[in-house]
Design a protein around this motif. Sequence first.
Motif, PDB file in Angstrom:
ATOM      1  N   THR A 129      42.341 -49.043  10.932  1.00  0.00           N
ATOM      2  CA  THR A 129      42.413 -47.610  11.158  1.00  0.00           C
ATOM      3  C   THR A 129      43.329 -47.026  10.094  1.00  0.00           C
ATOM      4  OG1 THR A 129      44.315 -47.894  12.590  1.00  0.00           O
ATOM      5  CG2 THR A 129      42.151 -47.836  13.633  1.00  0.00           C
ATOM      6  N   LEU A 130      43.297 -45.729   9.975  1.00  0.00           N
ATOM      7  CA  LEU A 130      44.177 -45.078   9.016  1.00  0.00           C
ATOM      8  C   LEU A 130      44.757 -43.852   9.708  1.00  0.00           C
ATOM      9  CD1 LEU A 130      45.142 -45.240   6.085  1.00  0.00           C
ATOM     10  CD2 LEU A 130      43.320 -43.661   5.500  1.00  0.00           C
ATOM     11  N   ALA A 131      46.086 -43.751   9.681  1.00  0.00           N
ATOM     12  CA  ALA A 131      46.735 -42.715  10.486  1.00  0.00           C
ATOM     13  C   ALA A 131      46.649 -41.330   9.854  1.00  0.00           C
ATOM     14  CB  ALA A 131      48.192 -43.103  10.717  1.00  0.00           C
ATOM     15  N   PHE A 132      46.554 -41.266   8.539  1.00  0.00           N
ATOM     16  CA  PHE A 132      46.589 -39.965   7.874  1.00  0.00           C
ATOM     17  C   PHE A 132      45.442 -39.877   6.878  1.00  0.00           C
ATOM     18  CE2 PHE A 132      50.950 -40.881   9.156  1.00  0.00           C
ATOM     19  CZ  PHE A 132      51.241 -39.744   9.896  1.00  0.00           C
ATOM     20  N   PRO A 133      45.034 -38.668   6.521  1.00  0.00           N
ATOM     21  CA  PRO A 133      43.858 -38.515   5.651  1.00  0.00           C
ATOM     22  C   PRO A 133      44.138 -38.852   4.195  1.00  0.00           C
ATOM     23  CG  PRO A 133      44.778 -36.365   6.167  1.00  0.00           C
ATOM     24  CD  PRO A 133      45.564 -37.358   6.955  1.00  0.00           C
ATOM     25  N   PHE A 134      44.227 -40.143   3.896  1.00  0.00           N
ATOM     26  CA  PHE A 134      44.397 -40.585   2.517  1.00  0.00           C
ATOM     27  C   PHE A 134      43.033 -40.646   1.833  1.00  0.00           C
ATOM     28  CE2 PHE A 134      48.335 -42.397   4.266  1.00  0.00           C
ATOM     29  CZ  PHE A 134      49.238 -42.053   3.279  1.00  0.00           C
TER      30      PHE A 134
ATOM     31  N   GLN B 222      38.718 -41.532   5.848  1.00  0.00           N
ATOM     32  CA  GLN B 222      38.241 -41.350   7.223  1.00  0.00           C
ATOM     33  C   GLN B 222      36.825 -40.777   7.295  1.00  0.00           C
ATOM     34  OE1 GLN B 222      41.690 -39.137   7.989  1.00  0.00           O
ATOM     35  NE2 GLN B 222      42.624 -40.605   9.370  1.00  0.00           N
TER      36      GLN B 222
END
Lengths: 266, 335
Positions: A85-90, A130
């Motif tokens: 998962t990725l917590a922030f919109p990188f 994302q």
Amino acid sequence: MTLSVHNLSVRYGRKTVIDGLEFEARPGALLAIVGPNGSGKSTLIKAICGDLPYEGSIVFNGTEVADARPRDLAGVRGVLPQASTLAFPFHAIEVVRIGLSSGVGADHADRAHAAMARVGLTGYANRYYQELSGGEQQRVQLARVLAQVWEPVTADGPRWLMLDEPVSSLDIAHQLQIMTIARDFAQAGGGVVAVMHDLNLTGLFADHVLVMAEGQALATGRPVDVMTDVTLSRAYGCDLQVNTVPQSVTPFVLPHNARAAASKRV
Amino acid sequence: MHLWLSVALIVVGIFSLTVGATEVSLGSALWKVVQGEALTRMEAIVLWDIRAPRLALGLMVGAALAMSGAVMQGLFRNPLADPGLVGVSAGAGLGAITAIVLAGLAPMWLALAVGDQLVPVAAFLGGWASTLLLYRVSTRRGRTSVATMLLAGIALGALAGALSGVLVYISDDRQLRDLTFWGLGSLGGANWTKVLTAGPIIMVSVVVAASLGRGLNGLALGEATAAHIGLNVQWIKNTAILTVAAATGAAVAVSGGIGFIGIVVPHLLRLGTGPDHRPLLINASLLGALLLVLADMIARVIIAPAELPIGIVTAVLGAPVFLWILLRQHAMVDL
């Protein structure tokens, strides 16, 4: 410079998931770990990667994994997780760069683009991670891992790829692409350990196979030796029939009465 | 971005020295200093003893709250996290309320030792105590579970709220008024003592926290992956929790409850410079300081000569901004 696992046990609370496992993996070969759901494959690769407390020993390039610093391990092996998962919109390229940022390969920022190209994602650098499809995200993660351990062999010895179901969310073309990258890494002298669900891809790409069942090694060896009717049927608890690709020793696996099962449905 | 924020901060800081309930001009005072003339007593008191420490405190509190918010969002991998999640706010609130309501019962030696700083000291200790408790509860075999911490924080907050309720129930009218105003936050009580006690704690925390950028970027990929790429995850967690507890604890102790800075500032900055924590943490402390000083100026002048609690200003300005950010992102917040 091997990976040797000796008398390994891993418990979740009172439940023993891996029970006295022994095996060895050498660089220059792709080792596939196969077995039914719940047999301990993912737990095993997590333990090897230093994610879980364990009993027994896992010695990796001469160091006990439990005693190694994360940074030293990161220099010799990259890990592709089963799901991420990725917590922030990188952006996709930033995800790859973060993998380099802890000092391992940090001076090779251009490698991020090369790694993206390697997994066939040229032009995806500035897409939001994302917003990518599951398969594309999986390939971005592989690019991150490849950028981390870019040269399969360094002056300090071989490096390793740890892949937990690397092709689980990919279509067949990308499955072949990713497995080819993994095999090339091994043929260049690096080590690859991959948890696999697809027995036919395993037969095609693996140099060695570890068949797991109920937390133990049921068999280890070359695919042609290990992937037999008896072993696989026992491991997976269903009747399987191993055939051979014509004019080769590559095994492929079907249910025992595949033709009968298929003809019934017509 | 750092540069622009710094310039804006200096401009707003100087401007804030000129604004207030009394007609004291910074320009004429400075001119007097340049000319070698003595300042009037009024000018000296208003500028040096009232506005300057207030500005200093505003800068520090704003930086502490915004930086803490950004660190918490990184640590909890959740854009809605705020410093309250590590239990600081609940504990500090309980400490402050206890001090306000039970001050009369304090032994003489304690009253002599801390004097009129009883409320800030109690708030700071309360904040630390609850953070340490939460940290202990959620750490097993040397690994801290941030999910456990989040949930235990809710339980601890409820408990602290209930105890605060008991104290509110037994408080008299004056105490009730005091603790209500404490909860709304104010920089009104600023003096050099507060600046010099809270200042070093906040500054050290903010500087240490600023170094967490790379680690928090790694954590954004998940704890396991952060470790796989070579980060010492437990060290990052410890540093984040301790610096946030120290910075927020000190900020809340000297200024009471000031909301929304910790959550709005990092969000605003992510719109501009993206989610990379390396610029984000430093920019957050700059923008937090800027916005808090600005909010304090509004609080001072909007109903002059009276003064609005600053927590009201930050909430009135912050809440709509926050909603706007959420709607702008098409409510795409993954919890």
